[in-house]
Design an enzyme around this catalytic site. Structure first.
Site, PDB file in Angstrom:
ATOM      1  N   TRP A  25       0.846  -1.211   0.099  1.00 18.99           N
ATOM      2  CA  TRP A  25       0.135  -0.237  -0.005  1.00 18.99           C
ATOM      3  C   TRP A  25       0.783   1.250  -0.095  1.00 18.99           C
ATOM      4  O   TRP A  25       0.145   2.402  -0.022  1.00 18.99           O
ATOM      5  CB  TRP A  25      -0.808   0.068   1.110  1.00 18.99           C
ATOM      6  CG  TRP A  25      -0.358  -0.453   2.320  1.00 18.99           C
ATOM      7  CD1 TRP A  25       0.159   0.412   3.646  1.00 18.99           C
ATOM      8  CD2 TRP A  25      -0.222  -1.635   2.950  1.00 18.99           C
ATOM      9  NE1 TRP A  25       0.702  -0.338   4.323  1.00 18.99           N
ATOM     10  CE2 TRP A  25       0.569  -1.672   4.172  1.00 18.99           C
ATOM     11  CE3 TRP A  25      -0.626  -2.989   2.691  1.00 18.99           C
ATOM     12  CZ2 TRP A  25       0.820  -2.643   5.069  1.00 18.99           C
ATOM     13  CZ3 TRP A  25      -0.489  -4.107   3.282  1.00 18.99           C
ATOM     14  CH2 TRP A  25       0.306  -3.779   4.631  1.00 18.99           C
ATOM     15  N   GLU A  38      -5.918   0.519   5.463  1.00 18.76           N
ATOM     16  CA  GLU A  38      -6.057   1.049   6.734  1.00 18.76           C
ATOM     17  C   GLU A  38      -7.188  -0.134   7.554  1.00 18.76           C
ATOM     18  O   GLU A  38      -7.001   0.001   8.787  1.00 18.76           O
ATOM     19  CB  GLU A  38      -6.257   2.362   6.764  1.00 18.76           C
ATOM     20  CG  GLU A  38      -5.054   3.349   6.285  1.00 18.76           C
ATOM     21  CD  GLU A  38      -4.031   3.208   7.271  1.00 18.76           C
ATOM     22  OE1 GLU A  38      -4.208   2.808   8.431  1.00 18.76           O
ATOM     23  OE2 GLU A  38      -2.922   3.293   6.971  1.00 18.76           O
ATOM     24  N   THR A  44      -4.506  -5.311  13.502  1.00 16.72           N
ATOM     25  CA  THR A  44      -3.815  -6.505  12.601  1.00 16.72           C
ATOM     26  C   THR A  44      -2.559  -6.254  12.324  1.00 16.72           C
ATOM     27  O   THR A  44      -2.243  -4.913  11.756  1.00 16.72           O
ATOM     28  CB  THR A  44      -4.935  -6.909  11.430  1.00 16.72           C
ATOM     29  OG1 THR A  44      -6.147  -7.044  12.048  1.00 16.72           O
ATOM     30  CG2 THR A  44      -4.435  -8.157  10.952  1.00 16.72           C
ATOM     31  N   TYR A  83     -12.391  -9.897  13.022  1.00 14.65           N
ATOM     32  CA  TYR A  83     -13.091  -8.622  12.990  1.00 14.65           C
ATOM     33  C   TYR A  83     -13.884  -8.439  11.711  1.00 14.65           C
ATOM     34  O   TYR A  83     -13.833  -7.578  11.135  1.00 14.65           O
ATOM     35  CB  TYR A  83     -12.464  -7.492  13.320  1.00 14.65           C
ATOM     36  CG  TYR A  83     -11.781  -7.342  14.744  1.00 14.65           C
ATOM     37  CD1 TYR A  83     -12.851  -7.466  15.897  1.00 14.65           C
ATOM     38  CD2 TYR A  83     -10.627  -7.183  15.021  1.00 14.65           C
ATOM     39  CE1 TYR A  83     -12.263  -7.538  17.149  1.00 14.65           C
ATOM     40  CE2 TYR A  83     -10.013  -6.928  16.543  1.00 14.65           C
ATOM     41  CZ  TYR A  83     -10.807  -7.216  17.410  1.00 14.65           C
ATOM     42  OH  TYR A  83     -10.567  -7.254  18.835  1.00 14.65           O
ATOM     43  N   TYR A 121      -9.024   7.369  13.944  1.00 12.28           N
ATOM     44  CA  TYR A 121      -7.702   7.153  13.415  1.00 12.28           C
ATOM     45  C   TYR A 121      -7.532   6.875  11.755  1.00 12.28           C
ATOM     46  O   TYR A 121      -6.956   7.348  11.046  1.00 12.28           O
ATOM     47  CB  TYR A 121      -7.126   5.669  14.096  1.00 12.28           C
ATOM     48  CG  TYR A 121      -5.956   4.956  13.193  1.00 12.28           C
ATOM     49  CD1 TYR A 121      -4.816   5.530  13.158  1.00 12.28           C
ATOM     50  CD2 TYR A 121      -6.354   4.061  12.263  1.00 12.28           C
ATOM     51  CE1 TYR A 121      -3.590   5.159  12.165  1.00 12.28           C
ATOM     52  CE2 TYR A 121      -5.300   3.615  11.588  1.00 12.28           C
ATOM     53  CZ  TYR A 121      -4.044   4.268  11.296  1.00 12.28           C
ATOM     54  OH  TYR A 121      -3.078   4.003  10.539  1.00 12.28           O
ATOM     55  N   ASP A 139      -2.797   5.854  16.544  1.00 12.50           N
ATOM     56  CA  ASP A 139      -3.217   4.579  17.056  1.00 12.50           C
ATOM     57  C   ASP A 139      -2.227   4.152  18.035  1.00 12.50           C
ATOM     58  O   ASP A 139      -1.621   4.971  18.699  1.00 12.50           O
ATOM     59  CB  ASP A 139      -2.751   3.661  15.875  1.00 12.50           C
ATOM     60  CG  ASP A 139      -1.389   3.428  15.498  1.00 12.50           C
ATOM     61  OD1 ASP A 139      -0.731   4.505  15.852  1.00 12.50           O
ATOM     62  OD2 ASP A 139      -0.830   2.725  14.670  1.00 12.50           O
ATOM     63  N   CYS A 193      10.395   1.406  18.545  1.00  7.12           N
ATOM     64  CA  CYS A 193       9.743   1.968  19.725  1.00  7.12           C
ATOM     65  C   CYS A 193       8.653   0.930  20.028  1.00  7.12           C
ATOM     66  O   CYS A 193       7.483   1.261  20.364  1.00  7.12           O
ATOM     67  CB  CYS A 193       9.233   3.144  19.878  1.00  7.12           C
ATOM     68  SG  CYS A 193       8.891   4.050  21.513  1.00  7.12           S
ATOM     69  N   CYS A 200      16.179   1.160  21.642  1.00  6.20           N
ATOM     70  CA  CYS A 200      16.756   2.613  21.929  1.00  6.20           C
ATOM     71  C   CYS A 200      18.015   2.795  21.330  1.00  6.20           C
ATOM     72  O   CYS A 200      18.164   4.027  20.789  1.00  6.20           O
ATOM     73  CB  CYS A 200      16.663   2.934  23.506  1.00  6.20           C
ATOM     74  SG  CYS A 200      14.819   2.704  24.082  1.00  6.20           S
ATOM     75  N   CYS A 209      14.688  11.617  23.963  1.00 11.47           N
ATOM     76  CA  CYS A 209      13.562  10.875  24.411  1.00 11.47           C
ATOM     77  C   CYS A 209      13.456  10.858  26.057  1.00 11.47           C
ATOM     78  O   CYS A 209      14.356  10.601  26.631  1.00 11.47           O
ATOM     79  CB  CYS A 209      13.560   9.645  23.839  1.00 11.47           C
ATOM     80  SG  CYS A 209      12.259   8.426  24.797  1.00 11.47           S
TER      81      CYS A 209
END
Length: 371
Positions: A25, A38, A44, A83, A121, A139, A193, A200, A209
């Site tokens: 995508w 999306e 997922t 879903y 979102y 998200d 992250c 890190c 951070c």
DNA sequence: AAGGCGGGGTC
DNA sequence: GACCCAGCCTT
């Protein structure tokens, strides 16, 4: 803009331009394809979505082709992804796009947000990624990344926190770079992250951070625990056909709404308590009585296996009983019941738990004992 | 605000 | 096992 905000945005986008993954995508600017991706990516993982996305846009390349497709075929392309209301809502929404917007995905925030299955979102993701509009797309990744970088202590399980972080995220979007910035945020959350043991040392924004500077990576974000799933004992009947229905199994379609809507399954019932399982015989007779009330006269034979399935909110422990249908030749099946064999198995849409049981049965591994 | 709604990867 | 994932909808 304050110093650390500018640092964050510019370093993040610089990193993304170098490290971005090559995803299907990301090779298109077609708003409809972005939209499909999306929806599939809601709750997922990327690796799970890739094959589904490719099959889906190959079969339904445009808004119109999805709008005109049989719902059953859309659901079949979603089978195993979970879903399933996402698929129903998506088709309903593209039909609305055809009817109200001439088949073009709208560019107005209010119109995009009004589409079925498109929440805060996804609206932000479509507007920013497809149309480069400076809208936040917040998200779970984004909440984690920004909570850590800015040291935000808000509980990300609360809806109000998402609203606050949307405000933070919107301010961070560099002029004219909404698409790259929003994807960069999520890419960082997915690749560096991560929830546990974040990488890190290789993070492009490590130097400023907050969580890292304070050694609090494992404490942020703050998130209250979800309730554990409810355990339920269910008894299923694997009714084997005889005579001309030899090799076939009796299955039924679930109701139009709710859990696993409109998908197919073995007939099964929730046990009122462990007591029905004092013995195989008591389980069999309980199952026979219950199905008799639905107009299905079966003779349960034996306990032939178990299946487990955990949903987000409940856990099914399914005891599978072999059975036969009384007076099969003249029996009238209740509505939504059907005989299915190996040859037409793939013409139906199955949740994974029953796909596994029936696949095992049809290849002879899940063998009922003969009466 | 809380609960319903799948399935799978990771640690 | 527990956690959580490019969340949304209904009540």
């Amino acid at each position: 803009m304050s110093n650390n905000k500018h640092y964050f945005s510019s370093e993040l986008v610089r990193w993304y331009e170098k490290e971005r993954r090559d995803l299907p995508w990301r090779r298109t600017r077609d708003p409809y394809h972005i939209w499909v991706s999306e929806i599939m990516l809601q709750q997922t993982r990327v690796d799970t979505v890739i094959p589904y996305f490719n099959r889906f846009v190959d079969r339904f390349p445009s808004v119109r082709q999805l709008a005109e497709a049989p719902e059953e075929e859309v659901l079949k392309h979603w089978e195993g992804l979970g879903y399933y209301s996402r698929a129903r809502n998506l088709q309903s929404a593209v039909r609305e796009v055809v009817d109200r917007y001439g088949g073009e995905v709208p560019r107005l925030k209010e119109e995009v947000s009004g589409l079925k299955g498109v929440g805060p979102y996804t609206a932000g993701a479509i507007l920013s990624i497809a149309f480069d509009q400076p809208e936040p797309a917040v998200d779970g990744n984004v909440m984690r990344v920004l909570s850590r970088f800015f040291g935000l202590e808000d509980d990300i399980a609360r809806p109000a926190t998402r609203v606050r972080i949307e405000g933070v995220a919107k301010e961070l979007i560099p002029h004219g770079k909404a698409a790259d910035f929003n994807q960069a945020l999520m890419e960082l959350g997915a690749m560096i992250c991560t929830p546990k043991s974040p990488a890190c040392p290789t993070c492009p924004v490590r130097e400023m951070c907050s969580a890292r500077l304070q050694g609090r990576q494992s404490e942020l974000p703050v998130k209250t625990k979800a309730k554990p799933p409810k355990f339920v004992l269910r008894l299923a009947a694997l009714v084997e056909g005889t005579g001309i229905r030899s090799g076939k199994v009796l299955v039924r379609q679930r109701p139009k709404t709710g859990l696993l809507a409109r998908m197919w399954e073995l007939p099964h019932l929730e046990a009122p308590g462990q007591s029905v399982w004092d013995s195989v015989e008591s389980g069999c007779s309980w199952l026979e009585q219950e199905f008799a009330q639905e107009g299905l006269m079966i003779k349960a034979v034996d306990h032939i296996g178990d299946a487990q399935h955990t949903f987000t909110h409940l856990h099914w422990n399914i005891r599978v009983m072999s059975a036969v249908l009384q007076a099969e030749e003249s029996a009238i099946l209740p509505p939504h019941y059907q005989w299915v064999g190996p040859d037409d198995f793939e013409n139906y849409v199955w949740p994974n738990v029953f796909r596994k049981v029936l696949t095992q049965y049809f290849i002879g591994m899940y063998k009922p004992s003969k009466p």
